[in-house]
Design an enzyme around this catalytic site. Structure first.
Site, PDB file in Angstrom:
ATOM      1  N   THR A   1      -7.731  20.139  33.660  1.00  0.00           N
ATOM      2  CA  THR A   1      -8.669  19.179  33.082  1.00  0.00           C
ATOM      3  C   THR A   1      -9.787  18.772  34.036  1.00  0.00           C
ATOM      4  O   THR A   1     -10.972  18.961  33.742  1.00  0.00           O
ATOM      5  CB  THR A   1      -7.902  17.936  32.600  1.00  0.00           C
ATOM      6  OG1 THR A   1      -7.024  18.324  31.545  1.00  0.00           O
ATOM      7  CG2 THR A   1      -8.851  16.861  32.097  1.00  0.00           C
TER       8      THR A   1
ATOM      9  N   ASP B   1     -12.365  21.691  27.874  1.00  0.00           N
ATOM     10  CA  ASP B   1     -12.132  22.154  29.234  1.00  0.00           C
ATOM     11  C   ASP B   1     -11.331  23.445  29.301  1.00  0.00           C
ATOM     12  O   ASP B   1     -11.529  24.265  30.194  1.00  0.00           O
ATOM     13  CB  ASP B   1     -11.435  21.068  30.058  1.00  0.00           C
ATOM     14  CG  ASP B   1     -10.242  20.442  29.333  1.00  0.00           C
ATOM     15  OD1 ASP B   1      -9.998  20.803  28.164  1.00  0.00           O
ATOM     16  OD2 ASP B   1      -9.566  19.582  29.930  1.00  0.00           O
TER      17      ASP B   1
ATOM     18  N   ASP C   1      -5.177  17.901  23.544  1.00  0.00           N
ATOM     19  CA  ASP C   1      -4.395  18.319  24.707  1.00  0.00           C
ATOM     20  C   ASP C   1      -3.010  17.676  24.735  1.00  0.00           C
ATOM     21  O   ASP C   1      -1.997  18.376  24.898  1.00  0.00           O
ATOM     22  CB  ASP C   1      -5.156  17.965  25.989  1.00  0.00           C
ATOM     23  CG  ASP C   1      -4.432  18.409  27.244  1.00  0.00           C
ATOM     24  OD1 ASP C   1      -4.468  19.612  27.551  1.00  0.00           O
ATOM     25  OD2 ASP C   1      -3.829  17.557  27.920  1.00  0.00           O
TER      26      ASP C   1
ATOM     27  N   HIS D   1      -1.360  24.751  29.994  1.00  0.00           N
ATOM     28  CA  HIS D   1      -2.579  25.461  30.391  1.00  0.00           C
ATOM     29  C   HIS D   1      -2.561  25.592  31.906  1.00  0.00           C
ATOM     30  O   HIS D   1      -1.556  25.292  32.547  1.00  0.00           O
ATOM     31  CB  HIS D   1      -3.828  24.721  29.901  1.00  0.00           C
ATOM     32  CG  HIS D   1      -3.854  23.273  30.281  1.00  0.00           C
ATOM     33  ND1 HIS D   1      -4.357  22.823  31.488  1.00  0.00           N
ATOM     34  CD2 HIS D   1      -3.423  22.163  29.617  1.00  0.00           C
ATOM     35  CE1 HIS D   1      -4.245  21.503  31.548  1.00  0.00           C
ATOM     36  NE2 HIS D   1      -3.672  21.074  30.430  1.00  0.00           N
TER      37      HIS D   1
ATOM     38  N   ASN E   1      -5.984  18.725  39.408  1.00  0.00           N
ATOM     39  CA  ASN E   1      -5.936  17.419  38.742  1.00  0.00           C
ATOM     40  C   ASN E   1      -5.427  16.322  39.667  1.00  0.00           C
ATOM     41  O   ASN E   1      -5.703  15.141  39.450  1.00  0.00           O
ATOM     42  CB  ASN E   1      -5.015  17.476  37.519  1.00  0.00           C
ATOM     43  CG  ASN E   1      -5.703  18.005  36.283  1.00  0.00           C
ATOM     44  OD1 ASN E   1      -6.922  18.191  36.259  1.00  0.00           O
ATOM     45  ND2 ASN E   1      -4.927  18.251  35.237  1.00  0.00           N
TER      46      ASN E   1
ATOM     47  N   HIS F   1       0.519  19.697  24.465  1.00  0.00           N
ATOM     48  CA  HIS F   1       1.556  19.689  25.501  1.00  0.00           C
ATOM     49  C   HIS F   1       2.917  19.314  24.916  1.00  0.00           C
ATOM     50  O   HIS F   1       3.925  19.968  25.192  1.00  0.00           O
ATOM     51  CB  HIS F   1       1.203  18.679  26.595  1.00  0.00           C
ATOM     52  CG  HIS F   1       0.259  19.183  27.617  1.00  0.00           C
ATOM     53  ND1 HIS F   1       0.485  20.317  28.365  1.00  0.00           N
ATOM     54  CD2 HIS F   1      -0.936  18.692  28.044  1.00  0.00           C
ATOM     55  CE1 HIS F   1      -0.512  20.511  29.204  1.00  0.00           C
ATOM     56  NE2 HIS F   1      -1.396  19.536  29.027  1.00  0.00           N
TER      57      HIS F   1
END
Length: 458
Positions: A75, A246, A199, A353, A96, A203
Site C-alpha cells: 500500500t 495501489d 483491500d 498482495h 508499509n 484480505h
C-alpha cells in the site's frame, strides 16, 4: 560601463520581486485535479459485478485495460510511487512498516503513516511541488499526506485513526462532501482521496468471495455519488478526476503441506539473524549477523520451490526495488498465493498482495474523466510510475525529477490539454516564483558580484 551596471541592478531588483522568474496568470484558470484511490482494487473486479457508475465513467472518459503497480506491491510504497513518479528504490518508502535495523524498531502500518522521517527522505510528492508553484493541495487519508516534506506540510490533510472502520459507506460520502468543500470553499487545486476498500475485505474473505463482490458494488455506488457531487458543485467542467488503486489481490494457498515456513527449514536458524522483517505477506528481509551472510543465503536459496531468495546486489533490476540503503543484504519474495511465515505461523488472511507486479492478480485499475480527458477511450496497459507526470501536466506545474514519461499517457488528453499553454513554459499563479527558494540566493550573489565588478571597471 555604467549602463550595464544599471541594467544588472534592475535585473537584481526584478529577481528579488515576488513572482520573479515566472509568467503570470490569474488564479483559477487551471483545471483542478482529484486523485482517488480504492485500495486493493484488482484490475478485473468490475467483470464479475455490475458496476454502472464505473462503466459510465469509462464511456465519458478514459479507461486503461489495467495498470501495473510498482514492486513491492504494498500500500504505502505503491501510493508513494503515484505521487512522486519514482520507482520504490528511488523514493525510499520500501515497506508499509517503518523499521530500523540498528535499533530493531518495527512499527505497524498505521503508526508508520505518521513517521515523518520514513516518508521525507529526499523525494518531494506532488502536493508539495504544487504548493511551491502557487497551488493549494489537500490529502484525505492518502498515505504520506499528513507529514512534512523539507519542512512543508500539505495545505489540508486528514489521517485516519488506528481503529478506523474502512467499510462505512455513510462516512465515505461525508468524506467526499468534505473534499468538495475543499475545492469550492477553500479553492484547493489538488486533492488526493483514499479509501481502504476493497483491500480490507479482500484480505479477510478473499478476492473471489461474495463479500468482496458486495464491496465492489459499494465502491461503484461511491463513484456514482462522487460524480454527482462534482456536478452538484459545478465542477464538471473544471475538475479532472482520476480513479485508480495501489495493487491487486490474490487468494492465499493454505495447503498445510506446501507452506513457506522458515522455522521448519532444516539448515536455517534465527540465531544467525541480526534483524528480520518477515510475516508480512509474501515479502521478507533479513540482516544476517556479521560473517554469516553466505551461511544464511546457502540455507535459504533452495529451501522451498515457491521461495525466491536474493542477495541485495543480485535482486532483479527490473523490479527497481533493491538499490536503496533501507533494503537489507538478503531479501525474498514468494510465488503467487504463498506467504512467508517466520518464527511461527501468524498469517491467516484469505487474500494477499505484495507479489511480483508482473502477476495479473497484482494489476489494478485506472479511470479518468474531466475537461482534459478524451471520451470513450480505452488505452493499453501502463506502469503506475507514469501517472505523476500526467498529473503535473493536468495541474500545469513543473514536475520534480522522476522515473515516468509524460509521452506514455499523453494520448489520453485532448490535444490542447496535452501541450503546454501556447508552447510557453508552465504558467504559475500571480505572485509566485518558478525558481526554487534554495536557488535564488546563489543567483542574487552572482548578480551582485557582477554589478560590483562592472562598477569598479567604470
Amino acid at each position: 560601463m555604467r549602463g550595464p551596471a544599471v541594467l544588472l541592478t534592475v535585473a537584481l531588483a526584478t529577481l528579488l520581486a515576488p513572482g520573479a522568474g515566472a509568467p503570470v496568470q490569474s488564479q483559477g484558470s487551471q483545471n483542478k485535479l482529484l486523485l482517488v484511490s480504492f485500495d486493493g482494487f484488482r484490475w478485473n473486479y468490475d467483470q464479475d459485478v455490475d458496476t454502472p457508475n464505473l462503466d459510465a465513467m469509462a464511456r465519458d472518459g478514459v479507461k486503461a485495460r489495467y495498470m501495473t503497480p510498482a514492486f513491492v506491491t504494498m500500500t504505502s510504497p505503491c501510493h508513494f510511487t503515484l505521487v512522486t513518479g519514482k520507482y520504490i528504490e528511488n523514493h525510499g518508502v520500501v515497506h508499509n512498516m517503518y523499521y530500523n535495523t540498528t535499533s530493531k524498531v518495527k512499527l505497524p502500518y498505521h503508526a508508520t503513516l505518521g513517521i515523518q522521517r520514513w516518508w521525507d527522505n529526499g523525494s518531494v510528492p506532488i502536493w508539495i511541488t504544487a504548493q511551491r508553484q502557487g497551488l493549494r493541495a489537500g490529502s484525505f487519508f492518502y498515505p504520506g499526506g499528513n507529514v512534512t516534506y523539507q519542512g512543508v506540510a500539505v495545505t489540508r490533510s486528514r489521517k485516519e485513526g488506528i481503529a478506523h472502520n474502512y467499510k462505512n459507506e455513510t462516512e465515505w460520502r461525508a468524506n467526499i462532501d468534505t473534499v468538495m468543500a475543499w475545492f469550492t470553499e477553500e479553492d484547493l487545486d489538488l486533492v488526493t482521496l483514499y479509501f481502504g476498500e476493497p483491500d480490507s475485505t479482500g484480505h479477510r474473505y478473499g478476492p473471489e468471495s461474495p463479500e468482496r463482490r458486495e464491496m465492489v458494488r459499494q465502491v461503484d455506488r461511491t463513484v456514482g455519488y462522487l460524480r454527482e457531487s462534482i456536478a452538484r458543485n459545478h465542477l464538471t467542467d473544471r475538475l479532472n478526476l482520476i480513479i485508480t488503486s495501489d495493487h491487486g489481490m490474490t487468494t492465499v494457498d493454505k495447503r498445510a503441506g506446501d507452506l513457506v515456513e522458515f522455522h521448519k527449514f532444516p539448515n536455517f536458524t534465527f540465531r544467525d539473524i541480526e534483524f528480520e522483517l518477515l510475516d508480512y505477506g509474501p515479502n521478507g528481509m533479513l540482516l544476517p549477523k556479521e560473517g554469516r551472510l553466505e551461511k544464511v543465503y546457502d540455507a535459504l536459496k533452495d529451501a522451498h520451490p515457491k521461495l525466491h531468495v536474493y542477495k541485495k546486489e543480485a535482486f532483479p533490476e527490473a523490479f527497481h526495488y533493491a538499490n536503496n540503503p533501507r533494503v537489507t543484504p538478503l531479501l525474498m519474495y514468494s510465488d503467487l498465493g504463498y506467504v512467508i511465515h517466520g518464527r511461527i505461523n501468524v498469517q491467516f488472511n484469505n487474500g494477499e498482495h505484495g507479489f511480483d507486479n508482473k502477476d495479473m492478480d497484482m494489476k489494478t485499475i485506472f479511470r479518468a474523466v474531466g475537461p482534459s480527458f478524451r471520451a470513450g477511450l480505452e488505452v493499453e496497459p501502463f506502469e503506475s510510475v507514469h501517472v505523476y507526470e500526467l498529473m503535473c501536466r493536468l495541474l500545469g506545474i513543473v514536475p520534480e525529477a522522476n522515473d515516468g514519461h509524460l509521452a506514455t499517457l499523453l494520448p489520453m488528453l485532448h490535444t490542447e490539454s496535452a501541450l503546454p499553454p501556447d508552447g510557453r513554459p508552465t504558467l504559475l499563479p500571480k505572485g509566485r516564483s518558478a525558481l526554487p527558494p534554495s536557488s535564488r540566493p546563489l543567483l542574487v550573489m552572482g548578480l551582485l558580484g557582477t554589478v560590483i565588478l562592472l562598477s569598479e571597471v567604470a
